[in-house]
Design an enzyme around this catalytic site. Structure first.
Site, PDB file in Angstrom:
ATOM      1  N   GLY A 232       2.219 -56.471 -32.278  1.00  0.00           N
ATOM      2  CA  GLY A 232       0.667 -55.915 -31.318  1.00  0.00           C
ATOM      3  C   GLY A 232       0.363 -56.339 -30.258  1.00  0.00           C
ATOM      4  O   GLY A 232       0.370 -56.367 -29.491  1.00  0.00           O
ATOM      5  N   GLY A 460       5.127 -57.648 -38.497  1.00  0.00           N
ATOM      6  CA  GLY A 460       6.270 -58.310 -38.517  1.00  0.00           C
ATOM      7  C   GLY A 460       5.661 -59.735 -38.371  1.00  0.00           C
ATOM      8  O   GLY A 460       6.280 -60.595 -39.110  1.00  0.00           O
ATOM      9  N   THR A 461       4.744 -59.711 -38.722  1.00  0.00           N
ATOM     10  CA  THR A 461       4.306 -61.549 -39.831  1.00  0.00           C
ATOM     11  C   THR A 461       4.350 -61.336 -40.987  1.00  0.00           C
ATOM     12  O   THR A 461       3.418 -62.643 -41.439  1.00  0.00           O
ATOM     13  CB  THR A 461       2.365 -60.930 -39.419  1.00  0.00           C
ATOM     14  OG1 THR A 461       2.232 -59.648 -40.703  1.00  0.00           O
ATOM     15  CG2 THR A 461       1.359 -60.852 -37.960  1.00  0.00           C
ATOM     16  N   GLN A 584       4.914 -67.569 -38.187  1.00  0.00           N
ATOM     17  CA  GLN A 584       3.405 -66.712 -36.778  1.00  0.00           C
ATOM     18  C   GLN A 584       3.456 -67.699 -35.517  1.00  0.00           C
ATOM     19  O   GLN A 584       3.221 -67.710 -35.014  1.00  0.00           O
ATOM     20  CB  GLN A 584       2.790 -66.486 -38.140  1.00  0.00           C
ATOM     21  CG  GLN A 584       2.013 -65.210 -38.427  1.00  0.00           C
ATOM     22  CD  GLN A 584       2.176 -64.159 -37.632  1.00  0.00           C
ATOM     23  OE1 GLN A 584       3.103 -63.442 -36.805  1.00  0.00           O
ATOM     24  NE2 GLN A 584       0.718 -64.476 -36.900  1.00  0.00           N
ATOM     25  N   LYS A 646      -7.450 -68.941 -44.136  1.00  0.00           N
ATOM     26  CA  LYS A 646      -7.735 -68.962 -42.732  1.00  0.00           C
ATOM     27  C   LYS A 646      -6.501 -67.785 -42.061  1.00  0.00           C
ATOM     28  O   LYS A 646      -5.289 -67.367 -43.255  1.00  0.00           O
ATOM     29  CB  LYS A 646      -8.132 -69.710 -42.491  1.00  0.00           C
ATOM     30  CG  LYS A 646      -8.782 -70.809 -42.702  1.00  0.00           C
ATOM     31  CD  LYS A 646      -9.202 -72.341 -41.718  1.00  0.00           C
ATOM     32  CE  LYS A 646     -10.601 -73.126 -42.599  1.00  0.00           C
ATOM     33  NZ  LYS A 646     -10.319 -74.416 -41.601  1.00  0.00           N
ATOM     34  N   GLU A 650      -3.637 -66.221 -34.419  1.00  0.00           N
ATOM     35  CA  GLU A 650      -3.822 -66.453 -33.326  1.00  0.00           C
ATOM     36  C   GLU A 650      -3.745 -67.960 -32.870  1.00  0.00           C
ATOM     37  O   GLU A 650      -3.539 -68.448 -32.036  1.00  0.00           O
ATOM     38  CB  GLU A 650      -5.199 -65.348 -32.683  1.00  0.00           C
ATOM     39  CG  GLU A 650      -5.167 -64.090 -33.808  1.00  0.00           C
ATOM     40  CD  GLU A 650      -6.104 -63.392 -33.082  1.00  0.00           C
ATOM     41  OE1 GLU A 650      -6.060 -62.981 -31.888  1.00  0.00           O
ATOM     42  OE2 GLU A 650      -6.363 -62.493 -33.696  1.00  0.00           O
TER      43      GLU A 650
HETATM   44 MO1  MOS Z   1      -5.296 -59.509 -31.775  1.00  0.00          MO
HETATM   45  S1  MOS Z   1      -5.583 -59.982 -30.116  1.00  0.00           S
HETATM   46  O1  MOS Z   1      -6.592 -59.293 -32.631  1.00  0.00           O
HETATM   47  O2  MOS Z   1      -4.191 -58.239 -32.289  1.00  0.00           O
END
Ligand code: MOS
Length: 684
Positions: A232, A460-461, A584, A646, A650
């Site tokens: 996503g 997919g994470t 990830q 956490k 990202e």
């Molecule tokens: Mo993320 S950029 O919060 O999917």
């Protein structure tokens, strides 16, 4: 029994590699019709005419939806940043950007629908458009203040005036596109006044709430499922055009309709990262201690919706400085509405900040690692709040040790291997951590298993794998006794897979539900909602951290940059699924490499249209672009958040682009302040 922290393979991995896993466009639905989207080809204006008669009699065509016959939508519908005009599809003839859907052609097969969509004559009354982003654009105005902007701590001007060394530079990043492997697809049908959909999105619950508002339904009249999602990166955080159009078509044609965007349409009609232009001034004493950081980013938005590219996130928390000033400027243009993409704000912001820090180290004649260690804050430099847990120094030191940083000569353009220049660089980074209110339900089944139901989604994470481990530990049973149900808006209110807050938010809800169930002797069904306990979470500076190290070669004849080595050390709380978490952050680092060297959405300045809306023209790094990549985690634990986790979604993206740009400087002696670092920019 301890499942959290144990390296378990992906639960659905076998289904995925054998093709058994079904993505949104794969799910069989009886009586299906197919919609093909028609996008506006002008950047501003009005639809003059859509000649439906030209395609109405083509084979298999069921009909066309445009602004003349589309169901009316509720203009109040929106999302995180407020009411969102991007959701108001086919409501009038106005074209606010090239790529705005103007019609949906519905037919018996996807091929027939697409052929008719391509044959549909659409004419426009064009109006002058403005798609040219500059930081000093006259339309620029302060961004909305959702993230506590602007900031003004201390006397920035006085500190800069007193600084023996001052860096003042601009850094630029282009439009970038999320480019998930799975294009956006939705299938929708109506059962009376109830709307059912299978969609590719990052949060079936929040998307269902938006869709319900759009169609003036109550949330329990809408059900959305998202069994498997092929990435996503932010672009599936919203209620996407595929879903809105499929829901409209399902209503008008009285049968299920599937709308799948083409790859080009993903570029043209779903969320992108806005271009940024960031002015940074940093003042320091001769020993490297920062006196002032002044960061003023400008970014583009659309005229349809508010959005904040929070480029100053790291500026407010990464380094101690006597004075910090930030201000975000938004420039509304006739463009595709920007939205969150892979480390929103932090990724472009860290490119600016961590490049400027490297320039400062150069001017001071100092080790860039030492410069960062010297400015480690004891409390939030802007907020004054204590850090919940801050292991940036551990990331920097351990990364430096593994990378072999201590043998680096910090002067540029000294290393050569044959015709190639070789350089290394680093960047520090952070991404905010936390959780949002969520609910989970656990049922003790009679066969000794536990059904754990939560409206999470797995992009997919590895969310399935992580949540199964969390549920097992929370219930103090083995993972084989956990039956996890996710990916369904009916499973209750829950935060989406976004903002690096999926695992924290969902783990919290599952943990609370498990405690309740244990409290009642492991019998019956319990539901927990974390709204109240989240309110009791003390205010802290909560962030994940990383230190990224890069080694590059530069061919001075062709300008080609190759990333030879990437190492990321991460402090991301307790690691729930070591294999998934590593995957990830490695994916994130390759994304950062892609940002550094390749990704750039380009527009024709005359038409305002994207000219590289495909994978031939918009380049994305692959595994082969970095032969040696490693990521690891330092011990870390987030107090106050159940399981001490956490996010890892990202932080992997943030920092990598600056580390590579800094390595390119080290190799060549030339600063690269605009991304991507194209061949022509290296040769300039
Ligand atoms: Mo993320 S950029 O919060 O999917």
């Amino acid at each position: 029994m301890n499942a959290v922290g144990v390296a378990q393979p992906r639960i659905e991995g076998r289904d995925k590699v054998t093709g058994a896993a079904r993505y949104a466009a794969d799910v069989p639905v009886p009586g299906l019709a197919f919609g093909a989207v028609v996008l506006a080809t002008v950047s501003r204006g009005r639809v003059r005419d859509i000649d439906v008669s030209a395609v109405q009699d083509m084979p298999g065509v069921l009909g066309v939806i445009d602004h003349r016959n589309a169901p009316r939508l509720n203009p109040k519908a929106g999302g995180f940043f407020g009411p969102d005009g991007q959701l108001q599809l086919l409501q009038d003839e106005v074209i606010p950007f090239a790529g705005r859907p103007v019609a949906l052609v519905v037919a018996e097969t996807p091929e027939l629908a697409r052929a008719a969509a391509e044959a549909l004559p659409v004419t426009y009354d064009e109006e002058p458009h403005d798609t040219g982003f500059t930081a000093d654009h006259p339309a620029g105005r302060p961004a909305v203040t959702l993230f506590d902007e602007p900031v003004n701590v201390g006397d920035v001007e006085a500190e800069l005036a007193a600084s023996p060394v001052v860096i003042e530079e601009r850094y630029r990043t282009p439009e970038e596109h999320c480019s998930a492997m799975e294009p956006h697809s939705a299938t929708a049908w109506w059962e009376g006044e109830r709307l059912e959909a299978i969609d590719s999105n990052q949060g079936p619950f929040t998307v269902a709430v938006t869709l319900a508002t759009l169609f003036s339904l109550s949330p329990d009249q809408v059900r959305i499922r998202t069994e498997h999602v092929g990435g996503g990166f932010g672009s599936k955080g919203l209620c996407g055009p595929q879903l809105i159009l499929a829901a409209m078509a399902g209503r008008l044609f009285g049968r299920p309709v599937r709308v799948t965007l083409t790859r080009a349409q993903v570029f043209l009609a779903t969320a992108m990262r806005p271009a940024t232009d960031q002015l940074i001034r940093i003042g320091a004493d001769a020993d490297g201690r920062l006196r002032a950081i002044w960061h003023e980013p400008a970014f583009e938005i659309s005229t349809l919706a508010e959005y904040i590219e929070g480029c100053t996130e790291l500026t407010k928390t990464l380094y101690a400085a006597r004075a910090i000033r930030t201000r975000l400027t938004a420039v509304p243009l006739d463009i595709l509405p920007p939205y969150s993409m892979r480390g929103p704000g932090a990724a472009p912001g860290s490119f600016a900040l961590e490049s400027a820090m490297d320039e400062l180290a150069e001017r001071l004649g100092m080790d860039p690692l030492e410069l960062r260690l010297r400015n480690e804050p004891v409390a939030g430099p802007v907020s004054g709040l204590p850090f919940s847990s801050r292991n940036l120094v551990a990331c920097l030191r351990e990364g430096a040790r593994r990378f072999g940083w201590d043998t680096r000569d910090h002067r540029p353009r000294l290393r050569r291997e044959g015709a190639l220049l070789v350089g290394t660089g680093l960047a520090a980074s952070s991404f905010s951590a936390g959780a949002f209110p969520s609910s989970a339900t656990i049922t003790a089944e009679t066969d000794g298993t536990f059904t754990v139901a939560i409206g999470a989604t797995d992009l997919g994470t590895g969310a399935r794998t992580a949540l199964t481990a969390i549920a097992a530990d929370a219930l103090k049973v083995g993972t084989e006794r956990i039956r996890l149900r996710i990916s369904d808006s009916r499973l209750g209110p829950v935060w989406s897979a976004g903002g690096s807050r999926g695992t924290t938010s969902w783990a919290w809800a599952i943990t609370e539900a498990a405690e309740k169930l244990r409290g009642q002797g492991y019998g019956g069904t319990v539901t927990a909602d974390t709204t109240r306990s989240l309110g009791d979470l003390p205010s802290r500076e909560r962030h994940a951290y990383s230190a990224v190290f890069a080694e590059v070669t530069v061919d001075p004849v062709t300008g080609e940059v190759r990333v030879r080595r990437l190492l990321g050390m991460f402090a991301a709380g307790r690691v729930v699924s070591p294999l998934m978490a590593r995957s990830q952050v490695i994916g994130g680092m390759i994304g950062g490499l892609s940002m550094a060297l390749h990704e750039e959405g380009l527009r024709d300045p005359v038409s305002g249209r994207h000219v590289n809306a495909d994978f031939a023209g918009y380049h994305i790094a692959a595994h082969a672009d970095v032969p040696d990549i490693e990521a690891d985690f330092v011990p870390d634990y987030e107090p106050g958040i159940p399981m001490g986790v956490k996010g890892v979604g990202e932080i992997g993206n943030v920092g990598t682009a600056a580390a590579i740009a800094n390595a390119v400087w080290h190799a060549t002696g030339v600063r690269q302040r605009s991304l991507p670092i194209r061949l022509d920019r290296v040769l300039e």
